[in-house]
Motif scaffolding. Sequence first.
Motif, PDB file in Angstrom:
ATOM      1  N   ILE A 235       0.846  -1.189   0.000  1.00  0.00           N
ATOM      2  CA  ILE A 235       0.000   0.000   0.000  1.00  0.00           C
ATOM      3  C   ILE A 235       0.884   1.242   0.000  1.00  0.00           C
ATOM      4  O   ILE A 235       1.745   1.405   0.868  1.00  0.00           O
ATOM      5  CB  ILE A 235      -0.922   0.030   1.238  1.00  0.00           C
ATOM      6  CG1 ILE A 235      -1.873  -1.164   1.214  1.00  0.00           C
ATOM      7  CG2 ILE A 235      -1.708   1.340   1.299  1.00  0.00           C
ATOM      8  CD1 ILE A 235      -2.714  -1.291   2.470  1.00  0.00           C
ATOM      9  N   ASN A 236       0.677   2.103  -0.957  1.00  0.00           N
ATOM     10  CA  ASN A 236       1.441   3.351  -1.041  1.00  0.00           C
ATOM     11  C   ASN A 236       1.106   4.240   0.141  1.00  0.00           C
ATOM     12  O   ASN A 236      -0.056   4.358   0.549  1.00  0.00           O
ATOM     13  CB  ASN A 236       1.116   4.065  -2.360  1.00  0.00           C
ATOM     14  CG  ASN A 236       2.022   5.262  -2.592  1.00  0.00           C
ATOM     15  OD1 ASN A 236       1.868   6.305  -1.966  1.00  0.00           O
ATOM     16  ND2 ASN A 236       2.963   5.118  -3.521  1.00  0.00           N
ATOM     17  N   GLU A 237       2.120   4.894   0.676  1.00  0.00           N
ATOM     18  CA  GLU A 237       1.943   5.718   1.873  1.00  0.00           C
ATOM     19  C   GLU A 237       0.988   6.884   1.668  1.00  0.00           C
ATOM     20  O   GLU A 237       0.406   7.409   2.620  1.00  0.00           O
ATOM     21  CB  GLU A 237       3.301   6.252   2.343  1.00  0.00           C
ATOM     22  CG  GLU A 237       4.256   5.150   2.794  1.00  0.00           C
ATOM     23  CD  GLU A 237       5.623   5.703   3.164  1.00  0.00           C
ATOM     24  OE1 GLU A 237       5.742   6.947   3.258  1.00  0.00           O
ATOM     25  OE2 GLU A 237       6.552   4.912   3.353  1.00  0.00           O
ATOM     26  N   SER A 238       0.797   7.319   0.436  1.00  0.00           N
ATOM     27  CA  SER A 238      -0.048   8.481   0.161  1.00  0.00           C
ATOM     28  C   SER A 238      -1.532   8.141   0.048  1.00  0.00           C
ATOM     29  O   SER A 238      -2.372   9.038  -0.008  1.00  0.00           O
ATOM     30  CB  SER A 238       0.408   9.148  -1.142  1.00  0.00           C
ATOM     31  OG  SER A 238       0.205   8.277  -2.251  1.00  0.00           O
ATOM     32  N   LYS A 239      -1.855   6.864   0.019  1.00  0.00           N
ATOM     33  CA  LYS A 239      -3.240   6.445  -0.187  1.00  0.00           C
ATOM     34  C   LYS A 239      -4.080   6.617   1.078  1.00  0.00           C
ATOM     35  O   LYS A 239      -3.585   6.534   2.207  1.00  0.00           O
ATOM     36  CB  LYS A 239      -3.295   4.976  -0.615  1.00  0.00           C
ATOM     37  CG  LYS A 239      -2.457   4.627  -1.837  1.00  0.00           C
ATOM     38  CD  LYS A 239      -3.045   5.190  -3.112  1.00  0.00           C
ATOM     39  CE  LYS A 239      -2.273   4.681  -4.332  1.00  0.00           C
ATOM     40  NZ  LYS A 239      -2.817   5.189  -5.601  1.00  0.00           N
ATOM     41  N   THR A 240      -5.387   6.848   0.869  1.00  0.00           N
ATOM     42  CA  THR A 240      -6.346   6.824   1.969  1.00  0.00           C
ATOM     43  C   THR A 240      -6.810   5.386   2.140  1.00  0.00           C
ATOM     44  O   THR A 240      -7.361   4.781   1.217  1.00  0.00           O
ATOM     45  CB  THR A 240      -7.559   7.721   1.663  1.00  0.00           C
ATOM     46  OG1 THR A 240      -7.130   9.070   1.531  1.00  0.00           O
ATOM     47  CG2 THR A 240      -8.596   7.628   2.781  1.00  0.00           C
ATOM     48  N   LEU A 310      -3.897  -3.458  11.208  1.00  0.00           N
ATOM     49  CA  LEU A 310      -4.820  -2.935  10.209  1.00  0.00           C
ATOM     50  C   LEU A 310      -5.500  -1.664  10.702  1.00  0.00           C
ATOM     51  O   LEU A 310      -5.739  -0.733   9.930  1.00  0.00           O
ATOM     52  CB  LEU A 310      -5.870  -3.992   9.851  1.00  0.00           C
ATOM     53  CG  LEU A 310      -5.312  -5.344   9.385  1.00  0.00           C
ATOM     54  CD1 LEU A 310      -6.453  -6.313   9.108  1.00  0.00           C
ATOM     55  CD2 LEU A 310      -4.427  -5.171   8.147  1.00  0.00           C
ATOM     56  N   PHE A 311      -5.801  -1.621  11.985  1.00  0.00           N
ATOM     57  CA  PHE A 311      -6.347  -0.390  12.569  1.00  0.00           C
ATOM     58  C   PHE A 311      -5.366   0.768  12.404  1.00  0.00           C
ATOM     59  O   PHE A 311      -5.734   1.884  12.026  1.00  0.00           O
ATOM     60  CB  PHE A 311      -6.637  -0.583  14.060  1.00  0.00           C
ATOM     61  CG  PHE A 311      -7.820  -1.453  14.373  1.00  0.00           C
ATOM     62  CD1 PHE A 311      -8.808  -1.693  13.439  1.00  0.00           C
ATOM     63  CD2 PHE A 311      -7.957  -2.036  15.622  1.00  0.00           C
ATOM     64  CE1 PHE A 311      -9.910  -2.494  13.738  1.00  0.00           C
ATOM     65  CE2 PHE A 311      -9.049  -2.824  15.937  1.00  0.00           C
ATOM     66  CZ  PHE A 311     -10.018  -3.067  14.999  1.00  0.00           C
ATOM     67  N   LEU A 312      -4.101   0.498  12.714  1.00  0.00           N
ATOM     68  CA  LEU A 312      -3.090   1.557  12.699  1.00  0.00           C
ATOM     69  C   LEU A 312      -2.905   2.173  11.323  1.00  0.00           C
ATOM     70  O   LEU A 312      -2.646   3.379  11.207  1.00  0.00           O
ATOM     71  CB  LEU A 312      -1.751   1.002  13.202  1.00  0.00           C
ATOM     72  CG  LEU A 312      -1.683   0.669  14.700  1.00  0.00           C
ATOM     73  CD1 LEU A 312      -0.388  -0.072  15.025  1.00  0.00           C
ATOM     74  CD2 LEU A 312      -1.785   1.933  15.554  1.00  0.00           C
ATOM     75  N   ILE A 313      -3.033   1.385  10.273  1.00  0.00           N
ATOM     76  CA  ILE A 313      -2.795   1.918   8.919  1.00  0.00           C
ATOM     77  C   ILE A 313      -4.075   2.463   8.270  1.00  0.00           C
ATOM     78  O   ILE A 313      -4.015   3.053   7.189  1.00  0.00           O
ATOM     79  CB  ILE A 313      -2.183   0.854   7.986  1.00  0.00           C
ATOM     80  CG1 ILE A 313      -3.186  -0.274   7.700  1.00  0.00           C
ATOM     81  CG2 ILE A 313      -0.886   0.305   8.570  1.00  0.00           C
ATOM     82  CD1 ILE A 313      -2.745  -1.212   6.601  1.00  0.00           C
ATOM     83  N   SER A 314      -5.226   2.278   8.932  1.00  0.00           N
ATOM     84  CA  SER A 314      -6.501   2.669   8.322  1.00  0.00           C
ATOM     85  C   SER A 314      -6.912   4.074   8.728  1.00  0.00           C
ATOM     86  O   SER A 314      -6.900   4.427   9.915  1.00  0.00           O
ATOM     87  CB  SER A 314      -7.600   1.674   8.711  1.00  0.00           C
ATOM     88  OG  SER A 314      -7.299   0.386   8.213  1.00  0.00           O
ATOM     89  N   ASP A 315      -7.313   4.850   7.740  1.00  0.00           N
ATOM     90  CA  ASP A 315      -7.791   6.212   7.988  1.00  0.00           C
ATOM     91  C   ASP A 315      -9.270   6.225   8.337  1.00  0.00           C
ATOM     92  O   ASP A 315      -9.749   7.143   9.007  1.00  0.00           O
ATOM     93  CB  ASP A 315      -7.565   7.069   6.737  1.00  0.00           C
ATOM     94  CG  ASP A 315      -6.098   7.127   6.341  1.00  0.00           C
ATOM     95  OD1 ASP A 315      -5.324   7.763   7.075  1.00  0.00           O
ATOM     96  OD2 ASP A 315      -5.732   6.523   5.319  1.00  0.00           O
TER      97      ASP A 315
END
Length: 407
Positions: A235-240, A310-315
């Motif tokens: 997953i690219n860092e810039s993605k939502t 998954l929580f940590l990376i989810s916006d």
Amino acid sequence: MTIKKRAISYIKHKLSSNDLLDLISKYVVVNLAQLIFLIKYRSHKVDSKKIVFECFQGRNVSDSPLSLYKELINTRKDLSFVWVLNSVEHGLYDQLSNNSNTTVVIYNTAEYDIEYATAGYWITNCRLPFRLFKKKNQKYIQCWHGTPLKKLGLDIEVGAYSTTSMAGMRFSYGVDSSRYDYFLSPSKYASEKFCSSFNIPTKSIIELGYPRNDSLINDMGNTSKIDRVKAKLNINESKTVVLYAPTWRDKQYSILNNNYYFDNPLENDDFIEQFDDSFVFLFRGHYFTESDKQSRRFIDVSSYNDINDLFLISDILITDYSSVFFDFALLNRPIYFYMYDREHYEKEARGFYLDIDYDLPGEIFENSILLSKAVKSGVGSTHNDFNAVYNPFEDGKSACRIISEFL
């Protein structure tokens, strides 16, 4: 699936429509299994310094059992530990086997039974096989796996189930809860629901927070870990990042495959065509469920070991009746509820403890197009008032406090 398992699945399904026959069959099977277990292992001595850990029948190494294990392996060198996994092919088999004072056993094997017959402490986040007879000098710590929104166990007043009758379900809950010595709780609200649904005394409750949330609190600002998890999932860092984590449905059961199924209802054009490639969607199915359908837009992370990553990376979080929003609320990020089958679930399946129109930390949607507009807006509020009620102890140190209570 073997012919034997398929036959058992069929018998369970047939018995589920008859309270009396289902209850009698469960009573006979459970008591006979426990008697056999007791006779077989009565001469095996209990090791008061051995702890067995189990998470979702060996599918994962996560949740509160993992948090307690991490604390103990670093602070109690005098103890020995056993982890239950569902297969020697499990991704963490070698890592756990190489940890100090730690051995691994496979779920539902003869070695599995021996470890439970001899361990001084049982620590799990799910119900255990009924045959496991607990001796008086053994302690069972039930961590459970979330603050309940939907009704549990003895509190369920409506519903028809695919593998058990209402009477059989109540009996099953009673068998497991009769073995509990301690039951972990994150709040006064949860304690009340656990006591009523499992019929356990308040003295068994340890209301000091959820160890599972320690890593969520402590890693909230850990950008290097967040970047590693995103890289692992490409997953690219810039993605939502949007995480969809629904619960299971009691009636969505396959007799042929002996499992619950769930096909992602957001995998439709009305929803996914509203988003450009700046959004990444993750799908996290309940551990009960499986799906044979291929996804066009969602990354299936159902088998990912630790949901906290998954929580940590989810916006943004989208859920329905799952308890995941209680934990995700600690991050103060937008939460949306997709309840396309709300009327059925509320009136015919389970029912809720909360008034979902007023008590949830996010808006409810029954239409996927309206949901997509909300997700694109990314509008959400902080959840401080919600957390004060449902997550009052979460400071990243729950595991340490709880260990001092039972060990």
